[in-house]
Design a protein around this motif. Structure first.
Motif, PDB file in Angstrom:
ATOM      1  N   THR A   1      91.493  74.825 -11.954  1.00  0.00           N
ATOM      2  CA  THR A   1      91.114  75.160 -13.282  1.00  0.00           C
ATOM      3  C   THR A   1      89.717  74.415 -13.651  1.00  0.00           C
ATOM      4  O   THR A   1      88.875  75.056 -14.287  1.00  0.00           O
TER       5      THR A   1
ATOM      6  N   THR B   1      87.440  73.330 -11.400  1.00  0.00           N
ATOM      7  CA  THR B   1      86.519  73.966 -10.746  1.00  0.00           C
ATOM      8  C   THR B   1      85.772  75.154 -11.250  1.00  0.00           C
ATOM      9  O   THR B   1      84.467  75.103 -11.452  1.00  0.00           O
ATOM     10  N   LEU B   2      86.462  76.258 -11.791  1.00  0.00           N
ATOM     11  CA  LEU B   2      86.016  77.186 -12.649  1.00  0.00           C
ATOM     12  C   LEU B   2      85.301  76.900 -13.828  1.00  0.00           C
ATOM     13  O   LEU B   2      84.478  77.417 -13.955  1.00  0.00           O
TER      14      LEU B   2
END
Length: 253
Positions: free
Chosen positions: A109, A111-112
């Motif tokens: 989560t 990272t995105l």
């Protein structure tokens, strides 16, 4: 300063809190984290691009001296950065406060959301506003990006380890300081050093390489290949070289 054992306890508590945040909050704070690191890198470019390339050490030092503002904002004002979570959430996992599934979901989560924040800064502030689109600024972005993607897979991975060893230590020192001034100093120097050395940071690269792409240099395949191996190295640096080593040393018995 708190003692190292006390810092470990604080890190475990913070890692547990990161897992417990609502999904929307994680997305928003992750976007902020990616944007702030990218703005730090944008500052690097803007203050160092006009320094001649034959003064590479001075160029790196000047740029590195302003880059830490991004992590300072994240840790003091609020934000989520995956390289930091690789350290903090790992300590909570080692202490069995969070599950491996929860750790992976948190990492995915954040990272995105970090990537979205980085792309936002690269496109709108860098390309549309023109801060990385012209003259020496565009030239430096292209040169830096080409240097990053020229690294082999093992060079990128090892460089990523070195980067997040320092970033994890910046968080460790921030958690250990008892006032804002101490936290800023604890963050500033480890981050400045990893940047001056030239270690690779996956989220910073998610700003730099797309910024070069938007100006017609390199390609998306270059970015994704670089990101995977730098991210792997960042994971090892944060989750093993910082949280793993300190957990075993201060609580592993």
């Amino acid at each position: 300063m708190y003692s190292p054992g006390e810092i470990l306890t604080i890190s475990i508590e913070n890692g547990t809190k990161k897992i417990a945040k609502p999904f929307v909050a994680k997305l928003i704070l992750g976007f902020i984290g990616g944007a702030m690191i990218s703005l730090g890198y944008l500052a690097y470019v803007r203050v160092s691009a006009s320094i001649p390339s034959n003064l590479a050490s001075l160029q790196a030092l000047v740029g590195a001296s302003v880059f830490p503002i991004g992590l300072i904002v994240i840790l003091l004002a609020g934000g989520e950065l995956i390289t930091g979570n690789m350290m903090a959430v790992s300590t909570a996992f080692y202490d069995k406060k969070v599950s491996f599934q929860a750790l992976l979901l948190n990492w995915l989560t954040i990272t995105l959301a970090n990537i979205l924040g980085a792309l936002f800064v690269a496109y709108f502030f860098g390309h549309v506003v023109g801060l990385t689109a012209n003259g020496v600024y565009a030239d430096q972005v292209r040169q830096l990006a080409e240097h990053k993607i020229s690294a082999s897979w093992y060079q990128a991975t090892i460089s990523g380890i070195g980067c997040n060893w320092f970033v994890g230590l910046a968080l460790w020192l921030c958690y250990g300081a008892k006032d804002a001034a101490g936290k800023i100093l604890g963050i500033w120097f480890p981050v400045m050093i990893f940047v001056a050395i030239g270690f690779q940071h996956s989220v910073a690269n998610a700003f730099l390489i797309p910024a070069a792409i938007f100006e017609g240099a390199v390609g998306w395949g270059d970015f994704f290949r670089n990101f995977v191996f730098v991210y792997l190295g960042n994971s090892i640096g944060g989750a093993i070289f910082v949280s793993g080593f300190y957990f075993v040393s201060y609580k592993g018995h």
